[in-house]
Motif scaffolding. Structure first.
Motif, PDB file in Angstrom:
ATOM      1  N   LEU A   1       0.834  -1.187   0.000  1.00 49.33           N
ATOM      2  CA  LEU A   1       0.000   0.000   0.000  1.00 49.33           C
ATOM      3  C   LEU A   1       0.875   1.246   0.000  1.00 49.33           C
ATOM      4  CD1 LEU A   1      -2.928   1.137   0.191  1.00 49.33           C
ATOM      5  CD2 LEU A   1      -2.622   1.113   2.662  1.00 49.33           C
ATOM      6  N   ALA A   2       1.854   1.286   0.889  1.00 48.82           N
ATOM      7  CA  ALA A   2       2.723   2.460   0.986  1.00 48.82           C
ATOM      8  C   ALA A   2       3.524   2.663  -0.302  1.00 48.82           C
ATOM      9  CB  ALA A   2       3.658   2.323   2.181  1.00 48.82           C
ATOM     10  N   ALA A   3       4.018   1.575  -0.864  1.00 50.09           N
ATOM     11  CA  ALA A   3       4.805   1.675  -2.095  1.00 50.09           C
ATOM     12  C   ALA A   3       3.945   2.214  -3.240  1.00 50.09           C
ATOM     13  CB  ALA A   3       5.383   0.315  -2.459  1.00 50.09           C
ATOM     14  N   ASN A   4       2.721   1.773  -3.331  1.00 50.98           N
ATOM     15  CA  ASN A   4       1.843   2.252  -4.390  1.00 50.98           C
ATOM     16  C   ASN A   4       1.429   3.706  -4.168  1.00 50.98           C
ATOM     17  OD1 ASN A   4       1.778  -0.056  -6.067  1.00 50.98           O
ATOM     18  ND2 ASN A   4       0.395  -1.046  -4.632  1.00 50.98           N
ATOM     19  N   GLN A   5       1.280   4.117  -2.908  1.00 53.16           N
ATOM     20  CA  GLN A   5       0.983   5.521  -2.630  1.00 53.16           C
ATOM     21  C   GLN A   5       2.151   6.407  -3.061  1.00 53.16           C
ATOM     22  OE1 GLN A   5       0.078   5.031   1.545  1.00 53.16           O
ATOM     23  NE2 GLN A   5      -2.130   5.198   1.181  1.00 53.16           N
ATOM     24  N   ILE A   6       3.361   5.956  -2.814  1.00 59.14           N
ATOM     25  CA  ILE A   6       4.545   6.702  -3.229  1.00 59.14           C
ATOM     26  C   ILE A   6       4.614   6.762  -4.757  1.00 59.14           C
ATOM     27  CG2 ILE A   6       7.077   6.643  -3.277  1.00 59.14           C
ATOM     28  CD1 ILE A   6       6.898   5.485  -0.389  1.00 59.14           C
ATOM     29  N   LEU A  14       1.011   7.949 -14.183  1.00 58.71           N
ATOM     30  CA  LEU A  14       1.280   6.528 -14.403  1.00 58.71           C
ATOM     31  C   LEU A  14       0.051   5.738 -13.961  1.00 58.71           C
ATOM     32  CD1 LEU A  14       3.296   4.334 -15.232  1.00 58.71           C
ATOM     33  CD2 LEU A  14       4.106   4.327 -12.865  1.00 58.71           C
ATOM     34  N   LEU A  15      -0.706   5.289 -14.927  1.00 62.12           N
ATOM     35  CA  LEU A  15      -1.971   4.623 -14.640  1.00 62.12           C
ATOM     36  C   LEU A  15      -1.786   3.341 -13.837  1.00 62.12           C
ATOM     37  CD1 LEU A  15      -4.967   5.014 -15.137  1.00 62.12           C
ATOM     38  CD2 LEU A  15      -4.728   3.632 -17.185  1.00 62.12           C
ATOM     39  N   THR A  16      -0.700   2.639 -14.074  1.00 59.76           N
ATOM     40  CA  THR A  16      -0.440   1.394 -13.355  1.00 59.76           C
ATOM     41  C   THR A  16      -0.337   1.630 -11.851  1.00 59.76           C
ATOM     42  OG1 THR A  16       0.782   0.642 -15.288  1.00 59.76           O
ATOM     43  CG2 THR A  16       1.064  -0.627 -13.286  1.00 59.76           C
ATOM     44  N   ALA A  17       0.243   2.740 -11.468  1.00 60.18           N
ATOM     45  CA  ALA A  17       0.354   3.052 -10.040  1.00 60.18           C
ATOM     46  C   ALA A  17      -1.040   3.200  -9.419  1.00 60.18           C
ATOM     47  CB  ALA A  17       1.175   4.316  -9.838  1.00 60.18           C
ATOM     48  N   TYR A  18      -1.931   3.903 -10.136  1.00 63.33           N
ATOM     49  CA  TYR A  18      -3.303   4.057  -9.645  1.00 63.33           C
ATOM     50  C   TYR A  18      -4.021   2.711  -9.577  1.00 63.33           C
ATOM     51  CZ  TYR A  18      -3.020   9.134 -10.132  1.00 63.33           C
ATOM     52  OH  TYR A  18      -2.683  10.453  -9.998  1.00 63.33           O
ATOM     53  N   LEU A  19      -3.823   1.906 -10.598  1.00 64.25           N
ATOM     54  CA  LEU A  19      -4.478   0.599 -10.625  1.00 64.25           C
ATOM     55  C   LEU A  19      -4.028  -0.267  -9.453  1.00 64.25           C
ATOM     56  CD1 LEU A  19      -6.300  -1.488 -11.987  1.00 64.25           C
ATOM     57  CD2 LEU A  19      -4.344  -2.135 -13.402  1.00 64.25           C
ATOM     58  N   ASN A  20      -2.721  -0.304  -9.214  1.00 64.43           N
ATOM     59  CA  ASN A  20      -2.210  -1.108  -8.097  1.00 64.43           C
ATOM     60  C   ASN A  20      -2.737  -0.604  -6.756  1.00 64.43           C
ATOM     61  OD1 ASN A  20      -0.756  -2.720  -9.851  1.00 64.43           O
ATOM     62  ND2 ASN A  20       1.138  -1.575  -9.600  1.00 64.43           N
ATOM     63  N   LEU A  21      -2.724   0.714  -6.582  1.00 61.69           N
ATOM     64  CA  LEU A  21      -3.222   1.276  -5.322  1.00 61.69           C
ATOM     65  C   LEU A  21      -4.723   1.035  -5.188  1.00 61.69           C
ATOM     66  CD1 LEU A  21      -2.681   2.766  -2.715  1.00 61.69           C
ATOM     67  CD2 LEU A  21      -2.759   4.929  -3.994  1.00 61.69           C
ATOM     68  N   LEU A  22      -5.442   1.165  -6.274  1.00 63.38           N
ATOM     69  CA  LEU A  22      -6.880   0.894  -6.236  1.00 63.38           C
ATOM     70  C   LEU A  22      -7.150  -0.541  -5.801  1.00 63.38           C
ATOM     71  CD1 LEU A  22      -9.816   1.808  -6.855  1.00 63.38           C
ATOM     72  CD2 LEU A  22      -9.459   0.897  -9.151  1.00 63.38           C
ATOM     73  N   MET A  23      -6.414  -1.475  -6.371  1.00 61.03           N
ATOM     74  CA  MET A  23      -6.602  -2.885  -5.993  1.00 61.03           C
ATOM     75  C   MET A  23      -6.291  -3.099  -4.514  1.00 61.03           C
ATOM     76  SD  MET A  23      -7.865  -4.434  -8.455  1.00 61.03           S
ATOM     77  CE  MET A  23      -8.479  -3.283  -9.659  1.00 61.03           C
ATOM     78  N   ASN A  24      -5.242  -2.447  -4.020  1.00 64.85           N
ATOM     79  CA  ASN A  24      -4.929  -2.537  -2.584  1.00 64.85           C
ATOM     80  C   ASN A  24      -6.103  -2.045  -1.747  1.00 64.85           C
ATOM     81  OD1 ASN A  24      -1.528  -1.442  -3.096  1.00 64.85           O
ATOM     82  ND2 ASN A  24      -2.226  -3.536  -2.819  1.00 64.85           N
ATOM     83  N   LEU A  25      -6.624  -0.883  -2.091  1.00 59.81           N
ATOM     84  CA  LEU A  25      -7.709  -0.285  -1.314  1.00 59.81           C
ATOM     85  C   LEU A  25      -8.982  -1.127  -1.392  1.00 59.81           C
ATOM     86  CD1 LEU A  25      -7.112   3.464  -2.224  1.00 59.81           C
ATOM     87  CD2 LEU A  25      -6.667   2.353  -0.017  1.00 59.81           C
ATOM     88  N   LEU A  26      -9.279  -1.649  -2.570  1.00 60.34           N
ATOM     89  CA  LEU A  26     -10.478  -2.472  -2.714  1.00 60.34           C
ATOM     90  C   LEU A  26     -10.361  -3.768  -1.928  1.00 60.34           C
ATOM     91  CD1 LEU A  26     -11.358  -1.950  -6.490  1.00 60.34           C
ATOM     92  CD2 LEU A  26     -12.484  -0.934  -4.494  1.00 60.34           C
TER      93      LEU A  26
END
Length: 181
Positions: A1-6, A14-26
């Motif tokens: 989660l922290a890595a994706n927020q950074i 970078l859309l991939t960063a948002y996608l990864n963070l979104l998946m973490n949050l979901l």
């Protein structure tokens, strides 16, 4: 989660960063934060059409997890997709995703216009052309535009004269229009 927020902070386009963070949050059940993340991605001022279409995909992922939020999200997605349309996506793939999202979120007219233009652009890709034509048929049938649906179905038959579903749909249209011959 922290890595994706950074990653989102360092590379806001970078859309991939948002996608990864979104998946973490979901996965963590943090729906409100997930929605805020998508909305922050949608607000990126220098986003190109591909990025905006990707953000619409994120909204779609969100609505799969939280279907009751679809009514809240739909106007935001449609505004986002209008921005993407104004930015004129260059690739056929981005245009197809844009049209798919427009259709998914209820703007069949805009989706049909993009699909109709795409049919000509993907002439050398028979499977894509067939898929786009099928989507046009679905839209035209939903809108009771039998003439345009028939036109697309006849084009499908030229490409695949042995397709029984196409004949069935043409027959159904003829029956509804009371065209017996």
């Amino acid at each position: 989660l922290a890595a994706n927020q950074i990653a989102v902070k360092k590379s806001p386009l970078l859309l991939t960063a948002y996608l990864n963070l979104l998946m973490n949050l979901l996965q963590m059940g943090r729906g409100e934060e997930a929605l805020q993340l998508i909305e922050s991605a949608a607000r990126q001022p220098s986003a190109d059409a591909d990025f905006l279409v990707g953000v619409a995909d994120l909204y779609q992922n969100y609505t799969l997890q939280f279907p009751t939020q679809r009514g809240v999200v739909t106007p935001k997605v449609l505004d986002l997709l209008k921005r993407a349309l104004a930015a004129k996506p260059a690739s056929s793939h981005a245009q197809l995703r844009l049209a798919d999202n427009l259709y998914e979120f209820g703007d069949r007219k805009a989706a049909a216009e993009i699909y109709a233009a795409l049919v000509e652009q993907v002439n050398d890709l028979p499977l894509v052309r067939e898929t786009v034509r099928a989507k046009l048929v679905e839209i035209y049938l939903r809108d009771n535009d039998h003439a345009r649906a028939r036109q697309q179905l006849e084009a499908l038959l030229r490409d695949d004269p042995a397709n029984p579903q196409t004949y069935y749909l043409l027959g159904s249209i003829a029956y509804e229009d009371k065209r017996w011959l």
